[in-house]
Design a protein around this motif. Structure first.
Motif, PDB file in Angstrom:
ATOM      1  N   GLY A 275      71.413  23.382  18.621  1.00  0.00           N
ATOM      2  CA  GLY A 275      70.778  23.623  17.333  1.00  0.00           C
ATOM      3  C   GLY A 275      69.426  22.933  17.292  1.00  0.00           C
ATOM      4  N   LEU A 276      68.352  23.694  17.133  1.00  0.00           N
ATOM      5  CA  LEU A 276      67.000  23.146  17.054  1.00  0.00           C
ATOM      6  C   LEU A 276      66.668  22.920  15.582  1.00  0.00           C
ATOM      7  N   VAL A 277      66.468  21.653  15.209  1.00  0.00           N
ATOM      8  CA  VAL A 277      66.307  21.327  13.796  1.00  0.00           C
ATOM      9  C   VAL A 277      65.006  20.562  13.569  1.00  0.00           C
ATOM     10  N   GLY A 278      64.485  20.693  12.362  1.00  0.00           N
ATOM     11  CA  GLY A 278      63.256  20.011  11.988  1.00  0.00           C
ATOM     12  C   GLY A 278      62.681  20.656  10.746  1.00  0.00           C
ATOM     13  N   MET A 290      60.827  26.381  24.543  1.00  0.00           N
ATOM     14  CA  MET A 290      62.196  25.870  24.361  1.00  0.00           C
ATOM     15  C   MET A 290      63.199  27.016  24.436  1.00  0.00           C
ATOM     16  N   LEU A 291      62.909  28.098  23.708  1.00  0.00           N
ATOM     17  CA  LEU A 291      63.826  29.229  23.704  1.00  0.00           C
ATOM     18  C   LEU A 291      63.939  29.852  25.097  1.00  0.00           C
ATOM     19  N   GLU A 292      62.824  29.950  25.795  1.00  0.00           N
ATOM     20  CA  GLU A 292      62.858  30.488  27.159  1.00  0.00           C
ATOM     21  C   GLU A 292      63.709  29.600  28.066  1.00  0.00           C
ATOM     22  N   HIS A 293      63.588  28.284  27.901  1.00  0.00           N
ATOM     23  CA  HIS A 293      64.369  27.332  28.701  1.00  0.00           C
ATOM     24  C   HIS A 293      65.863  27.542  28.459  1.00  0.00           C
ATOM     25  N   GLY A 299      72.168  29.689  27.956  1.00  0.00           N
ATOM     26  CA  GLY A 299      72.718  29.016  26.794  1.00  0.00           C
ATOM     27  C   GLY A 299      72.471  29.778  25.515  1.00  0.00           C
ATOM     28  N   ARG A 300      73.010  29.229  24.445  1.00  0.00           N
ATOM     29  CA  ARG A 300      72.818  29.806  23.125  1.00  0.00           C
ATOM     30  C   ARG A 300      72.121  28.786  22.230  1.00  0.00           C
ATOM     31  N   ALA A 301      71.519  29.267  21.152  1.00  0.00           N
ATOM     32  CA  ALA A 301      70.787  28.366  20.265  1.00  0.00           C
ATOM     33  C   ALA A 301      70.915  28.819  18.820  1.00  0.00           C
ATOM     34  N   GLU A 324      70.888  34.157  18.627  1.00  0.00           N
ATOM     35  CA  GLU A 324      70.659  33.864  17.212  1.00  0.00           C
ATOM     36  C   GLU A 324      70.644  35.173  16.433  1.00  0.00           C
ATOM     37  N   ALA A 325      71.748  35.456  15.746  1.00  0.00           N
ATOM     38  CA  ALA A 325      71.884  36.713  15.011  1.00  0.00           C
ATOM     39  C   ALA A 325      71.473  36.586  13.554  1.00  0.00           C
TER      40      ALA A 325
END
Length: 559
Positions: A275-278, A290-293, A299-301, A324-325
């Motif tokens: 989970g990418l938060v900020g 980040m998403l490409e990595h 993986g999922r995010a 991410e749906a």
């Protein structure tokens, strides 16, 4: 407390053992010879363990060998009924130590409505907040709410901690270990320490330039139980004038991409989803990287709210690749002129083009957040929310028609609450009657629109939040009464003059949080308020390190 059938009560110790067995990363220490700190979150275990700030403080306490820190959460009604039935005090998760047996109790408070939960927990733990220091544990609190307005809960605590924990915890612990917990005045002058009695000095908000959070204890029993959380940055430079989060963590700081990728990799190994938060995730210069990595690693995010003007076909494609749906966006206001006045610089066509991009790429749900009761808002502005959602629903239908699959739009609309240290800190709360009418206009206007659901907030709860947000020390007894009988009864029976909530505060009128030095340049917030009145926008912050000192001097970041 509501009556709970005795047969349905649950022993908190049994529940604690089950939770600890499912956790990875918790600390286990002997108490002997160590400073004992109860770290309390005034809400459920599920909510508290979803909070990165809470997890960060737990880590900062327990990384020291001379400290043992254990967690305490608000018990569920079934747990509370068991404690009452068996006359047992609220105790810590790790060792079932009674709350009153700790040397210090440190609350992490993120939401004003949790103030009443904090007082309930102290009663359940057998702690008398009105006893003199030394006759009870030292009472501390930090987090977003005390940082914004320490006075609202000042009568219950010995010291409130103002700012980011990474710059506060070690000096605080050193002082407590060397001098004990009996005399709160020993904390005077420590970074961020707002001592509530016998000390009137100004307190400077603490900020930690290079500190970013990530999951320290993983458990599936949280709001984000399938994710490992990583903080991409602190602060937001968009200058939305209503937004506490945008000002509370200034200056804007982005986590280094190398650090982020290492924590992302750790999360993918541990859980498989990050989970990418900020406050402004998509503003990070390496967000797509980040998403490409994550995508390359298979993986999922999950991603917190994104600015609508950041959507591109490439970004939406990457979100789809990482699973991410749901896309979460916050237009805040339906009318373009009002958005521009609150400095949410989004044109209608930008929003509609972003919607086309999103639904063309197949995410199943779009969550949209709006506010009513904003300064300067009219009834027509509230009705504009309905028109905007209807337009986006038509875009969704058109873009999804070739696939034969309908998407969904989830609308959340709440009342505006003025927040300290924002340009709207002196603005009035719109009132329960006005909010009720505008929320009703939105819900009624959208109730028959296909594939659209609406969740509306409670104007009465918004009013209570406004009282706590901008009230001073005088509201302490009201909060205590609400913790015993509920807000409706407490507000009905109070003799306090609460007119400041709906009239706002005049320029130059003293503010309860006036002892706190936020780091802002003198007159900056007033200047922003004037720009709002004139309908003028403020451009976003330049990148960190650019030498900008427009809102204040933050060495090493903005200078």
């Amino acid at each position: 407390m509501k009556h709970v059938n005795a047969a349905r009560t649950i022993d908190p110790r049994e529940l604690a053992r089950e939770r600890l067995a499912r956790e990875r990363g918790a600390a286990a220490k002997e108490h002997g010879g160590r400073l004992r700190v109860a770290l309390a979150y005034p809400n459920s275990y599920q909510v508290g363990m979803s909070n990165l700030g809470f997890q960060t403080v737990y880590h900062l306490f327990n990384r020291r060998e001379d400290v043992v820190c254990e967690r305490v959460f608000l018990p569920s009604p079934r747990e509370a009924a068991w404690l009452e039935r068996h006359r047992k005090p609220l105790a810590s998760l790790e060792s079932a130590t009674s709350l009153r047996e700790f040397d210090a109790i440190a609350f992490s408070i993120t939401f004003e409505h949790d103030y009443v939960n904090a007082l309930a927990m102290l009663r359940q733990g057998g702690v008398d907040v009105h006893a003199r220091p030394g006759a009870r544990p030292l009472m501390l609190a930090g987090g977003l709410c005390p940082t914004l307005n320490p006075e609202a809960m000042a009568m219950f605590f010995d010291a409130l901690l103002i700012g980011e924990a990474e710059g506060i915890v070690d000096p605080l612990l050193d002082a407590l270990i060397s001098g004990g917990c009996a005399d709160p005045l020993r904390l005077s002058g420590l970074p961020g320490a707002y001592v509530t009695k016998g000390d009137n000095r100004r307190v400077t908000r603490v900020w930690a330039p290079g500190a970013f959070g990530h999951t320290r204890i993983y458990t599936p029993d949280t709001v984000f139980g399938d994710m490992w959380l990583v903080e991409t940055g602190k602060g937001c430079g968009q200058h939305c004038r209503f937004c506490a989060a945008g000002y509370a963590y200034r200056p804007t700081r982005h986590a280094p991409i190398e650090w982020l990728e290492s924590k992302i990799d750790e999360g993918l190994r541990q859980v498989g989803k990050v989970g990418l938060v900020g406050s402004a995730v998509a503003d990070h210069p390496d967000f797509e990287r980040m998403l490409e990595h994550i995508a390359r690693a298979g993986g999922r995010a999950g991603v917190s709210s994104l600015r609508l003007d950041r959507f591109t076909p490439r970004l939406v494609e990457l979100l789809h690749k990482v699973g991410e749906a749901t896309v979460t966006v916050a237009p805040e206001a339906g009318a373009e002129p009002l958005r521009l006045r609150i400095n949410k610089d989004l044109r209608d066509e930008q929003i509609y083009e972003a919607a086309r991009t999103v639904f063309r790429a197949a995410p199943s749900t779009c969550k949209m957040y709006f506010l009513v009761g904003l300064p300067g808002e009219t009834d027509d502005d509230a009705r504009a929310i309905v028109e905007m959602v209807k337009n986006i629903q038509r875009i969704m239908v058109d873009e999804r028609r070739p696939t034969g699959e309908a998407g969904r739009i989830s609308v959340s609309v709440n009342g505006f609450v003025p927040k300290p240290f924002t340009p709207f800190e002196r603005m009035p709360f719109a009132g329960v009657k006005t909010l009720s009418a505008r929320l009703r206009a939105v819900t009624e206007g959208l109730k028959s629109v296909p594939n659209v659901t609406v969740a509306a907030g409670s104007p009465r709860q918004d009013y209570a939040q406004a009282v706590m947000s901008v009230g001073g020390r005088e509201i302490g007894p009201l909060i205590e009464a609400a913790s015993l009988s509920g807000w409706a009864a407490a507000l009905r029976e109070t003799t306090l003059d609460l007119s400041f909530v709906e009239r706002g505060r005049a320029p130059g009128e003293p503010l309860p949080w006036g002892r706190v030095d936020w780091g802002m340049a003198a007159g900056y917030l007033e200047k922003e308020g004037g720009r709002f009145e004139r309908g003028k926008g403020t451009p976003p912050c330049p990148p960190p390190g650019s030498g900008c000192m427009r809102c204040g001097l933050f060495p090493g970041v903005c200078s």
